[in-house]
Design an enzyme around this catalytic site. Sequence first.
Site, short mmCIF file in Angstrom:
data_model
loop_
_atom_site.label_atom_id
_atom_site.label_comp_id
_atom_site.label_asym_id
_atom_site.label_seq_id
_atom_site.Cartn_x
_atom_site.Cartn_y
_atom_site.Cartn_z
N GLN A 141 -4.77 -1.64 9.38
CA GLN A 141 -4.59 -2.97 8.80
C GLN A 141 -5.19 -4.03 9.72
OE1 GLN A 141 -3.21 -3.59 5.68
NE2 GLN A 141 -3.94 -5.67 6.06
N LYS A 151 0.84 -1.21 0.00
CA LYS A 151 0.00 0.00 0.00
C LYS A 151 0.87 1.25 0.00
CE LYS A 151 -3.77 -2.52 2.08
NZ LYS A 151 -4.47 -2.96 3.29
N ASP A 191 -11.25 2.26 3.50
CA ASP A 191 -11.50 0.82 3.33
C ASP A 191 -12.98 0.53 3.09
OD1 ASP A 191 -9.32 -0.90 3.23
OD2 ASP A 191 -9.02 -0.91 5.41
#
Length: 279
Positions: free
Chosen positions: A96, A52, A119
């Site tokens: 994460q 990422k 997200d």
Amino acid sequence: MAKIIDGKAISAQIKEELKEKVAAMKADGIEVTLAVIQVGKDAASSVYVGNKKKACAYIGIRSLAYELEEDTSQEELLALIEDLNGRNDVNGILVQLPLPGHIDEDKVVRAISPRKDVDGFHPQSVGALCIGQKGFVSCTPAGIIQLLKRSGIGIEGKECVVIGRSNIVGKPMALLLLRENGTVTVAHSRTKDLKEVTKRADILIVAVGKPKMITRDYIKEGAVVIDVGIHRNEGNKLCGDVDYEDVLPVCSAITPVPGGVGPMTIAMLMNNCVESAGC
Ligand code: NAD
């Protein structure tokens, strides 16, 4: 001969488009910033976080890395999110997952401001998708819609079957296909006659989490098959939920593993980051 849907090429195309957008925003004095939080040192998570950060650097997005110790308390993590929520120079926040067992993931996901929820996991983002309002969409299903559209595969009026009903893939996938005017069926572990259901599909999305489970006897001749699964087989090679070699001769288009859905997830995360900066 089935068309192989090249996720690597399509994701590269999206990243180039985003790179141009970000450069234009920079010229207007707008910087896109993503805060990435990792708690602990889980090896797979470190790889994902590294990828990422790399994608951010390529596109021109500033990334702020927060690598917290495994024993970071839930309160400390929530305080960091609160701080990032309030910062005007941070557009997107990504935590994460999975988090260590002593932290309540649900509480953490809810703590992220929906305006920075790149997200697309916050209940408000999911609710917005459900009622057709603007909001961030979970990256993997959003990437699949792009794969279909950019491959010239129409969704409107098609019989779409999604196998799997997880919150991050199956459910948002079904809602997105519905938004594109597909006729959508969701199959899952309690579905009675799975083959009978999947054989109706013009577009079959497989997110079942079982290596090579879907063979040609689940497929209608000429269907489009999208394989979300990702596994390592006995020989340490990557494979999907679909038995690719077996299905290839009967479908009209298919995503390979690797190089299909996988690369799209990060591309769509980058897209959400750019959107979070108001582009
Ligand atoms: P999950 O385990 O949360 O969900 C699997 C779903 O499959 C469940 O809803 C379950 O009801 C259904 N299911 C299980 N066994 C079944 C059966 N025999 N028949 C019918 N349905 C059955 O998994 P997930 O998080 O949705 O992920 C699915 C797969 O996609 C996994 O292989 C995962 O690694 C992969 N994945 C890939 C990406 C990517 O970027 N490529 C992203 C997320 C997940």
